[in-house]
Design an enzyme around this catalytic site. Structure first.
Site, mmCIF file in Angstrom:
data_model
loop_
_atom_site.group_PDB
_atom_site.id
_atom_site.type_symbol
_atom_site.label_atom_id
_atom_site.label_comp_id
_atom_site.label_asym_id
_atom_site.label_seq_id
_atom_site.Cartn_x
_atom_site.Cartn_y
_atom_site.Cartn_z
ATOM 1 N N SER A 158 83.640 23.846 29.852
ATOM 2 C CA SER A 158 83.391 23.943 31.292
ATOM 3 C C SER A 158 81.983 23.464 31.643
ATOM 4 O O SER A 158 80.996 23.902 31.051
ATOM 5 C CB SER A 158 83.562 25.392 31.768
ATOM 6 O OG SER A 158 84.883 25.830 31.559
ATOM 7 N N GLU B 116 80.014 36.367 26.894
ATOM 8 C CA GLU B 116 81.058 35.763 27.727
ATOM 9 C C GLU B 116 82.024 36.825 28.233
ATOM 10 O O GLU B 116 82.407 36.829 29.406
ATOM 11 C CB GLU B 116 81.821 34.705 26.933
ATOM 12 C CG GLU B 116 82.908 34.022 27.759
ATOM 13 C CD GLU B 116 83.635 32.929 26.999
ATOM 14 O OE1 GLU B 116 84.265 32.085 27.659
ATOM 15 O OE2 GLU B 116 83.603 32.925 25.753
#
Length: 382
Positions: free
Chosen positions: A163, A248
């Protein structure tokens, strides 16, 4: 029982709220709307820099890293205030919540100065290079190679689902540096500047947002990376991986809680499933606070990630079904548009539900989370 914060925390919240009231970017300044989470316009860089300089970016950090040594309850109040107002504090969430956080945990003082601080101040952007075509949930199966050649590593291989890579200045990249040991023991982590010869980034869309080119394939062909860019110990990348995945999953928990808060606000409260939604949200809040309150087994983050992603998906499905055909309509935007508002919450209910499938994959699939919980928390056999 009523759960509430002490007076000092509410004073902290009030101070932050006053800061937001006085400093949010004006509509005229925020005319450039980001097309994805990786497309970072200049006004949002200025906004993140202001948060850093005033200690409101990550209040739990020391001042030199964008904070003010805030207590855990104060940090929670800060996050709740952002969520309540639906405000981004960064348009480079991977860089802020994973890469910079990992560097502050595992990096050298030089790496913190050279990379972490510029990421936190929005002077550069960063992305996380973990997943590969044959190594998604099985991170230890990665095959991107890095061979030490003097004072450089020579990197060859491929990453995918990266990403924001096409706009990133640097990639926190997990590579195999020793193919002759058990696979989880031969991994290292490198900071790879994206302007190095041999780095090629190819963005692509997704089924829910074909025009949002946030995902990337990244190819490395004989890329020479300075040895000084090694994060942590040589062949010690598995430890960094656990820390990065912990960051994360904690970042994803905050996202899930934020999304759930907005489902609560927007969904029809008269439906029977609404009570389950409220209970799931409260459980998510309490489990998240438990994780923030101390150093616990990272495996417990799997409980948080699993609950958050699947509760969000269930709630979004119920809201979608309750809306009927109207769930396919994009809500009309009336009045001046607040460019700080999260785009997710101006989407149709169908779009919002479709995006939850990514939530059950990012940071490790639900199946992987169940395996971790079964083996490392419940002690069940593999």
């Amino acid at each position: 029982m009523k759960l509430a914060f002490d007076r000092d925390v509410e004073d902290f919240r009030a101070e932050f709220a006053a800061f937001l009231d006085a400093n949010l970017p004006a509509e005229d300044d925020a005319v450039e709307r980001p097309q994805s989470s990786s497309d970072v316009p200049e006004w949002s860089r200025r906004w993140q820099r202001l948060l850093f300089d005033t200690g409101w970016l990550l209040p739990g950090n020391p001042p030199e890293y964008g904070g003010r040594n805030a207590s855990l309850p104060q940090q929670l109040a800060h996050l709740e205030e952002l969520s309540k107002r639906r405000i981004y504090h960064s348009f480079n969430p991977q860089g802020l919540g994973i890469v910079a956080a990992s560097l502050l945990t595992f990096g050298t003082e030089e790496q913190k100065r050279r990379w972490a601080v510029p990421i936190l101040r929005a002077e550069i952007t960063a992305s996380l290079g973990m997943s590969e075509p044959g190594a998604g949930s099985d991170l230890a199966g990665l095959r991107t190679r890095a061979v030490l050649d003097g004072d450089h590593f020579v990197v060859n291989g491929q990453k995918v689902w990266t990403s924001g890579a096409h706009d990133a200045d640097v990639l926190l990249t997990f590579v195999r540096t020793d193919p002759d040991v058990p696979k989880h023991k031969g991994i290292s982590v490198l900071l790879v500047p994206t302007d190095l010869p041999g780095v090629v980034r190819r963005p692509f869309g997704s089924i829910t947002a074909p025009d949002d080119l946030d995902f990337n394939e990244v190819f490395f062909t004989d890329v020479r990376v300075p040895r000084a860019n090694l994060v942590g110990d040589l062949n010690g990348g598995w430890k960094v991986a656990h820390g990065s995945l912990g960051h994360e999953r904690m970042m994803l928990w905050l996202t899930f809680a934020e999304w759930m808060e907005n489902v609560v606000r927007d969904a029809p409260a008269r439906e029977e499933w609404y009570a389950t939604l409220l209970m799931d949200l409260q459980a998510l809040r309490l489990l998240g606070r438990r994780q923030l309150a101390g150093d616990r087994d990272p495996a417990e983050l799997s409980v948080l990630k699993l609950l958050g992603s699947e509760a969000l998906q269930s709630a979004s499905l119920h809201a979608l079904e309750a809306q009927g055909a109207e769930a396919l309509l994009h809500p009309a935007v009336t009045g001046p548009y607040n460019h700080m508002t999260l785009e997710t919450f101006t989407a149709s209910w169908f779009e919002r539900y479709a995006r939850t499938f990514g939530a059950t994959i990012a940071g490790g699939t639900s199946e992987i989370q169940r395996n971790i919980i079964a083996e490392r928390i419940l002690g069940l056999p593999r």
